[in-house]
Design an enzyme around this catalytic site. Sequence first.
Site, short mmCIF file in Angstrom:
data_model
loop_
_atom_site.label_atom_id
_atom_site.label_comp_id
_atom_site.label_asym_id
_atom_site.label_seq_id
_atom_site.Cartn_x
_atom_site.Cartn_y
_atom_site.Cartn_z
N THR A 58 -41.43 61.46 26.20
CA THR A 58 -41.44 61.03 24.80
C THR A 58 -40.36 61.76 24.00
O THR A 58 -39.62 61.14 23.24
CB THR A 58 -42.84 61.27 24.19
OG1 THR A 58 -43.82 60.79 25.11
CG2 THR A 58 -42.99 60.58 22.86
N LYS A 85 -45.27 83.40 16.24
CA LYS A 85 -45.52 84.62 15.44
C LYS A 85 -46.69 84.41 14.48
O LYS A 85 -46.92 85.21 13.60
CB LYS A 85 -44.27 84.95 14.62
CG LYS A 85 -43.02 85.20 15.43
CD LYS A 85 -41.87 85.52 14.46
CE LYS A 85 -40.53 85.26 15.10
NZ LYS A 85 -39.47 85.15 14.09
N HIS A 135 -51.28 57.14 21.01
CA HIS A 135 -49.88 57.33 21.44
C HIS A 135 -49.21 55.96 21.24
O HIS A 135 -48.92 55.24 22.19
CB HIS A 135 -49.85 57.76 22.90
CG HIS A 135 -48.54 58.32 23.36
ND1 HIS A 135 -47.37 58.22 22.64
CD2 HIS A 135 -48.21 59.00 24.51
CE1 HIS A 135 -46.39 58.80 23.32
NE2 HIS A 135 -46.87 59.28 24.45
N1 CP Z 1 -46.00 59.43 28.62
C1 CP Z 1 -45.84 60.60 27.99
O1 CP Z 1 -46.25 60.78 26.83
O2 CP Z 1 -45.17 61.55 28.70
P1 CP Z 1 -44.72 62.97 28.15
O3 CP Z 1 -45.96 63.81 27.95
O4 CP Z 1 -43.79 63.54 29.21
O5 CP Z 1 -44.01 62.75 26.84
#
Ligand code: CP
Length: 306
Positions: A58, A85, A135
Amino acid sequence: MLRKKSVIDTDSLSQEDIDLIFANADSFLEVSERDVKKVPVLRGKTIVNLFFEPSTRTKTSFEIAAKRLSADVINFSSSTSSVKKGESAIDTLKTILSMKVDLIVMRHSDSGAVKMAQHFINVPVINAGDGKHQHPTQSLLDLYTIKKIFNKLEELKVAIVGDFIDSRVARSDIDLFERMGIDVTVVSPTMLLPEDFSKMKVKHCIDDVIEESDIIYMLRMQFERQDRKFYPSIMEYNRFLSLNKDRLLKMKPGSIVMHPGPVNRGIEITDEVMDIGGEPGEKITIDRQVTYGVAIRMALLYLILS
Ligand code: CP
């Protein structure tokens, strides 16, 4: 023009938005095939990839997409920042915004963190994955991959297989797939299914769907989000849910295998299937998903910022 400037979840996207994003992705796919993979449409814009959780696909995909549109990109990783920190996510966000950026791409391990952050952000924000929640750009690129391969969406049968309880990809995909008329079956043991899936078509073994599905979508086992033992054993998972060579060879002609990545080899998909060549190997579309992901993200950034 998109209905909303920020993309927090799949609900943010109307049918018209999706059509527009796909039409633009077609053009940007062509840009990515050129010798000089760059167009000047976002020159002078600054995009920050604000990642509080690890990512390969991503983050890199958004970075490449932004650079191909000639935007300036800043990559922020919490592991190498003042978060180490003790600085809070909100103070980090306010600091970045003070630098007059134009768009934030944000990933966080807490569900709802991106929506909450939106209250402090006066520029568009794209959710790059928040906890177990959503997502949206993964589901857009998944849907786009299916459309490119089958040249249609309606009447296709997809079986989504694996860990639903911890999966933001599953939530986003199911929403978009069903809205587009794709027939969705979920394949999972009861212990990996959320309670609100009671209205879904459910099977407990991949063998029940392998021969009839157009798309077998393998979910990643979300070890980092599991606060309990995920399944009796890997051997048990392999027996009922994994994609091995025997099962791959039973799939119908023209059908495909998808996975959002990263793959846990030997759990969701065997090593043998991951490395298989020839005709059976053409069913595995994981690399195509990644390629189309760049075009989808170029389209989204362009439509939001141009
Ligand atoms: N598909 C996906 O979100 O992969 P990453 O976690 O590598 O971004």
